[in-house]
Enzyme design. Structure first.
Site, PDB file in Angstrom:
ATOM      1  N   PHE A 123      20.930  31.456  27.216  1.00 50.33           N
ATOM      2  CA  PHE A 123      20.041  32.053  28.208  1.00 50.33           C
ATOM      3  C   PHE A 123      18.837  31.148  28.452  1.00 50.33           C
ATOM      4  CE2 PHE A 123      16.061  34.382  28.898  1.00 50.33           C
ATOM      5  CZ  PHE A 123      16.313  34.809  30.192  1.00 50.33           C
ATOM      6  N   ARG A 124      18.528  30.958  29.711  1.00 51.05           N
ATOM      7  CA  ARG A 124      17.309  30.222  30.042  1.00 51.05           C
ATOM      8  C   ARG A 124      16.550  30.981  31.123  1.00 51.05           C
ATOM      9  NH1 ARG A 124      17.064  25.059  31.997  1.00 51.05           N
ATOM     10  NH2 ARG A 124      19.077  25.241  33.015  1.00 51.05           N
ATOM     11  N   ALA A 125      15.224  30.973  31.005  1.00 52.97           N
ATOM     12  CA  ALA A 125      14.401  31.708  31.976  1.00 52.97           C
ATOM     13  C   ALA A 125      14.593  31.145  33.378  1.00 52.97           C
ATOM     14  CB  ALA A 125      12.929  31.633  31.576  1.00 52.97           C
ATOM     15  N   GLU A 126      14.935  29.864  33.460  1.00 56.57           N
ATOM     16  CA  GLU A 126      15.109  29.230  34.770  1.00 56.57           C
ATOM     17  C   GLU A 126      16.359  29.754  35.474  1.00 56.57           C
ATOM     18  OE1 GLU A 126      14.359  27.545  32.060  1.00 56.57           O
ATOM     19  OE2 GLU A 126      12.337  26.845  32.589  1.00 56.57           O
TER      20      GLU A 126
ATOM     21  N   ASP B 295       3.776  35.898  25.255  1.00 57.38           N
ATOM     22  CA  ASP B 295       4.345  35.744  23.917  1.00 57.38           C
ATOM     23  C   ASP B 295       5.508  34.771  23.877  1.00 57.38           C
ATOM     24  OD1 ASP B 295       6.110  37.264  25.339  1.00 57.38           O
ATOM     25  OD2 ASP B 295       6.482  38.720  23.749  1.00 57.38           O
TER      26      ASP B 295
ATOM     27  N   ARG C 198      18.169  32.515  34.394  1.00 60.21           N
ATOM     28  CA  ARG C 198      18.261  33.964  34.187  1.00 60.21           C
ATOM     29  C   ARG C 198      19.694  34.410  33.889  1.00 60.21           C
ATOM     30  NH1 ARG C 198      15.166  34.741  39.089  1.00 60.21           N
ATOM     31  NH2 ARG C 198      12.972  34.510  38.591  1.00 60.21           N
TER      32      ARG C 198
ATOM     33  N   ASP D  84       2.434  39.325  31.281  1.00 58.10           N
ATOM     34  CA  ASP D  84       3.860  39.427  31.531  1.00 58.10           C
ATOM     35  C   ASP D  84       4.295  40.854  31.234  1.00 58.10           C
ATOM     36  OD1 ASP D  84       4.088  39.323  28.788  1.00 58.10           O
ATOM     37  OD2 ASP D  84       5.869  38.064  28.839  1.00 58.10           O
TER      38      ASP D  84
HETATM   39  N1  LIG Z   1      20.007  37.231  27.131  1.00 61.57           N
HETATM   40  C1  LIG Z   1      20.042  37.255  28.450  1.00 61.57           C
HETATM   41  N2  LIG Z   1      21.144  36.898  29.105  1.00 61.57           N
HETATM   42  C2  LIG Z   1      21.205  36.899  30.437  1.00 61.57           C
HETATM   43  N3  LIG Z   1      20.188  37.263  31.226  1.00 61.57           N
HETATM   44  C3  LIG Z   1      19.042  37.650  30.653  1.00 61.57           C
HETATM   45  C4  LIG Z   1      18.922  37.663  29.248  1.00 61.57           C
HETATM   46  N4  LIG Z   1      17.661  38.074  28.965  1.00 61.57           N
HETATM   47  C5  LIG Z   1      17.052  38.301  30.143  1.00 61.57           C
HETATM   48  N5  LIG Z   1      17.874  38.057  31.171  1.00 61.57           N
HETATM   49  C6  LIG Z   1      17.561  38.147  32.596  1.00 61.57           C
HETATM   50  O1  LIG Z   1      16.637  37.125  32.940  1.00 61.57           O
HETATM   51  C7  LIG Z   1      15.457  37.691  33.505  1.00 61.57           C
HETATM   52  C8  LIG Z   1      14.263  36.912  33.076  1.00 61.57           C
HETATM   53  O2  LIG Z   1      14.091  37.088  31.703  1.00 61.57           O
HETATM   54  P1  LIG Z   1      12.835  36.559  30.932  1.00 61.57           P
HETATM   55  O3  LIG Z   1      12.821  37.174  29.599  1.00 61.57           O
HETATM   56  O4  LIG Z   1      12.713  35.117  31.117  1.00 61.57           O
HETATM   57  O5  LIG Z   1      11.712  37.196  31.809  1.00 61.57           O
HETATM   58  P2  LIG Z   1      10.224  37.063  31.544  1.00 61.57           P
HETATM   59  O6  LIG Z   1       9.673  36.170  32.549  1.00 61.57           O
HETATM   60  O7  LIG Z   1       9.991  36.817  30.107  1.00 61.57           O
HETATM   61  O8  LIG Z   1       9.874  38.508  31.888  1.00 61.57           O
HETATM   62  P3  LIG Z   1       8.661  39.244  31.412  1.00 61.57           P
HETATM   63  O9  LIG Z   1       7.555  38.617  32.145  1.00 61.57           O
HETATM   64  O10 LIG Z   1       8.943  40.602  31.867  1.00 61.57           O
HETATM   65  O11 LIG Z   1       8.595  39.073  29.928  1.00 61.57           O
HETATM   66  C9  LIG Z   1      15.448  39.118  33.020  1.00 61.57           C
HETATM   67  O12 LIG Z   1      14.767  39.950  33.899  1.00 61.57           O
HETATM   68  C10 LIG Z   1      16.912  39.461  32.958  1.00 61.57           C
HETATM   69  O13 LIG Z   1      17.382  39.854  34.225  1.00 61.57           O
HETATM   70 MG   LIG Z   2       8.983  37.422  28.335  1.00 56.16          MG
END
Ligand SMILES: Nc1ncnc2c1ncn2[C@@H]1O[C@H](COP(=O)(O)OP(=O)(O)OP(=O)(O)O)[C@@H](O)[C@H]1O
Ligand SMILES: [Mg+2]
Ligand SMILES: [K+]
Length: 675
Positions: free
Chosen positions: A371-374, A513, A376, A302
């Site tokens: 915040f959720r990864a789904e 992580d 964003r 990642d």
């Molecule tokens: N606290 C937050 N509030 C709102 N949006 C966020 C927040 N943190 C991240 N994002 C948005 O959500 C997207 C996805 O974040 P996330 O951390 O899930 O990515 P990830 O899959 O872990 O990325 P990576 O693989 O780079 O670690 C980010 O690129 C950003 O645009």
């Molecule tokens: Mg990440």
């Protein structure tokens, strides 16, 4: 590197010497069929030392005793190799046990803190830990932020920040809080902690034979049985030729032919491989994981926190569509008031630095959208009905359109500018109005390009998987030098990539992580979690990197390859050794009856007896001579596997044929003096 790196000291060697004798117990020996055959040979020749004529043989007692002693020494050498490899793990376990002590925990119960011993903590308990106190168990920070000294576990003395939310929330029992305080939810029951698991792993308590090892063992056992049949039936041919084949001679021949070299070193090779990984500060949950690492074709990483430092910090508020920067800042703050992620907190910090007041009252009683990864996105629904959101530009765009708003013309240009600099743009919106963007800065860790170049030379493809937008992903991918990248990936996308590669017959490794990485870590053949990461990630993975350095996967792969190569090379060596031993013993057995056999005595060995003893002595001492190689592993340089195979066949196959000729001749010259 680790403080846990333990050299082979006197204690370990003394202990291993003792163990080599204890391991002679037939019940232990039985598990290694090759060496068990040697042990039976030892018992028979020992008996013949006192009753030389029991089976009607003619060999003198001194010869029988000598064979028995050489066989005993062969067994001790093999046991010593295994004991030595185990000893290092035990020494590491001991030093880990020192960091396991009973700690006083301050457990929350009924609104107050109660003092309890750490051994009474159960999964789900909440404890509070203040500066100067020890972390009583594994858990996840639910409130607060503290700097923690994790050197007891990682060997790294620099303190690390642990905070609620995000990917840096897990704490490990036995570490120490240095400043501030945290509230922690305990995630493991007594005896199941990370430290407990680590101790039992390095102690070898959980060591199981890997499928590869079992397969090789089966082949070697079959080979042993075939040689056993050959040797047992030889006397019938002898009878026909009017030659008496003596029992001790037949035993010597058998022991020389069966693959005792690899049989004696096999488990040491496996243990040492896992041990090398541990010394590298990576905890492998099984030997199988280490072996799989050696065969990896594809690595999924990642971006945030793995390729980059991962402390994405807000560095600028940029307005779009004619609003002003301070309006963007103001609403960015509102959306982040309860955002516990590092990104969210960095927004508040930047605003504070800029001297902005925060609108706490505005957010009071609002409905917090985590915040959720789904999705964003994160934000808040205010009590006055307004909805505030921040998140990835494309997620917010979609959301704004859903609210009936329009997208300002200058948004794309401004967010692309942030993204092409490798930053992450977060858009900020209130209802249908898109106000601007937050510039989150992150930096690629140094030396990444060189590391990925090394992987390419090993024939490994690297794919960066990120939740971030394509432009940011592309910039970072280029800067870091990965082969391929996938942007805007959700957790299930990461699994899909892994499954796709696996379906194409590839072995896939994944580092991660975050909690959102956990399913993918479990799906990968080799899942390496960063120790700094969440508990979920660490539990799903089959390796944990205590230094949280994802580029270390290169070394893990190298160690895995080394392990597989060492095992293959020593097997080749062990079997090709037979040629020389055959030419030493067979002429010696038949020379008296068939003078023409002298033609086969290519080494011009002195007498039949010295020829047999020389071959047997060589067979014994080759084991300790190869212990260093078994423990250290064959040197590995990144090249294609075809080239490696070619080289190893040449060195260990041809070497295995030639070296014993020289060795046996040399021993024969010395034996002549003595006999
Ligand atoms: N606290 C937050 N509030 C709102 N949006 C966020 C927040 N943190 C991240 N994002 C948005 O959500 C997207 C996805 O974040 P996330 O951390 O899930 O990515 P990830 O899959 O872990 O990325 P990576 O693989 O780079 O670690 C980010 O690129 C950003 O645009
Ligand atoms: Mg990440
Ligand atoms: K042998």
């Amino acid at each position: 590197m680790s403080h846990r790196k333990k050299a082979l000291n006197g204690d370990i060697i003394r202990q291993a010497l003792k163990e080599s004798v204890l391991k002679l117990d037939p019940r232990v020996m039985f598990r290694n069929p090759i060496m068990f055959v040697v042990e039976i040979g030892f018992v028979i020749t020992l008996f013949l030392s006192f009753a030389p004529n029991a089976f009607g043989g003619n060999t003198p007692a001194w010869f029988n005793i000598t064979v028995a002693i050489i066989l005993l020494i062969t067994l001790l050498f093999a046991n010593f190799a295994e004991a030595l490899a185990e000893g290092r793990g035990k020494a590491q376990a001991d030093s880990l046990k020192h960091s396991k002590k009973d700690i006083v925990a301050y457990k929350e119960s009924g609104g107050t803190l109660r003092e309890v011993p750490s051994s009474e903590l159960r999964r789900g308990d909440i404890v509070q830990i203040e500066a100067g106190q020890w972390v009583p168990g594994d858990g996840e920070v639910v409130e607060g932020l503290a700097s923690v000294d994790e050197s007891a576990i990682t060997g790294e003395s620099a303190p690390v920040i642990k905070e609620a939310g995000g990917d840096f929330s897990s704490v490990t029992g036995g570490t120490k809080v240095l400043s501030d305080w945290i509230k922690v939810r305990i995630t493991s029951d007594p005896g199941e902690s990370f430290l407990d698991r680590m101790i039992s792993l390095v102690e070898g308590a959980k060591r199981q034979k890997t499928p590869n090892e079992i397969a090789l063992n089966t082949v070697l056992t079959c080979l042993t049985i075939i040689f056993l049949i050959v040797v047992v039936t030889l006397p019938f041919f002898g009878n026909y030729l009017d030659v008496t084949l003596e029992v001790p001679v037949l035993i010597a021949l058998l022991v020389c032919l069966i693959p005792t070299t690899i049989g004696g070193l096999l488990s040491a090779i496996g243990i040492a491989g896992m041990d090398r990984v541990t010394q590298f500060n990576v905890i492998a949950m099984s030997g199988k994981a280490v072996e799989a690492a050696g065969d990896i074709n594809t690595i999924i990483l990642d971006k945030t926190g793995t390729i980059t430092y991962g402390n994405r910090m807000a560095s600028e508020f940029i307005s779009v569509g004619g609003t002003n920067d301070s309006a963007v800042a103001e609403w960015a703050v509102v959306s982040s008031l309860k955002d516990e992620t590092p990104e969210g907190r960095s927004v508040l910090e930047l605003a504070k630095k800029m001297g902005l007041r925060d609108n706490q009252s505005l957010a009071a009683d609002g409905e917090w959208i985590e915040f959720r990864a789904e999705t964003r996105m994160s934000g808040i629904n205010l009590t006055d009905g307004r909805k505030v959101r921040k998140g990835s530009v494309d997620a917010i765009k979609k959301w704004v359109v859903e609210q009936g708003g329009a997208i300002p013309n200058d948004l794309d240009v401004k967010s692309d500018k942030v993204a092409s600099a490798g930053g992450t743009p977060l858009a900020v919106a209130v209802d249908e109005r898109l106000l601007g963007i937050i510039y989150l800065k992150d930096t690629v860790k140094p030396g990444m390009k060189e590391r990925f170049e090394q992987m390419r030379q090993m024939g490994i493809k690297t794919i960066m998987c990120t939740g971030d937008n394509p432009l940011t992903a592309q910039t970072i991918a280029r800067e870091a030098g990965v082969d391929d990248f996938i942007a805007e990936s959700k957790p299930e996308d990461k699994i899909a990539v892994i499954k796709r590669e696996q379906a194409a017959g590839k072995l896939v490794a994944m580092t991660g992580d975050g909690t959102n990485d956990a399913p993918a870590l479990a799906q990968a053949d080799v899942g390496i979690a960063m120790n700094s990461g969440t508990t979920a990630a660490k539990e799903a993975a089959n390796m944990v990197d205590l230094d949280s350095d994802p580029s270390k996967i290169i070394e893990v792969v190298a160690i895995g390859k080394q392990l597989l190569m060492t095992r293959g090379a020593l097997t080749t060596f062990s079997i090709s050794n037979d040629v020389a031993k055959y030419f030493a013993i067979i002429p010696a057995m038949f020379m008296a009856a068939i003078p023409q056999m002298e033609a086969l005595n290519v080494m011009r060995l002195d007498s039949p007896m010295s020829a047999i003893l020389s071959a047997l002595i060589f067979n014994a001492i080759i084991i300790p001579l190869l212990i260093p190689l078994a423990m250290k592993g064959i040197a590995y340089k990144p090249t294609s596997s075809a080239k490696l195979l070619q080289r190893n066949l040449l060195v260990y196959g041809l070497g295995g044929v030639i070296i014993p000729f020289a060795g046996i001749k040399l021993i024969d010259l010395m034996v002549q003096i003595w006999v």
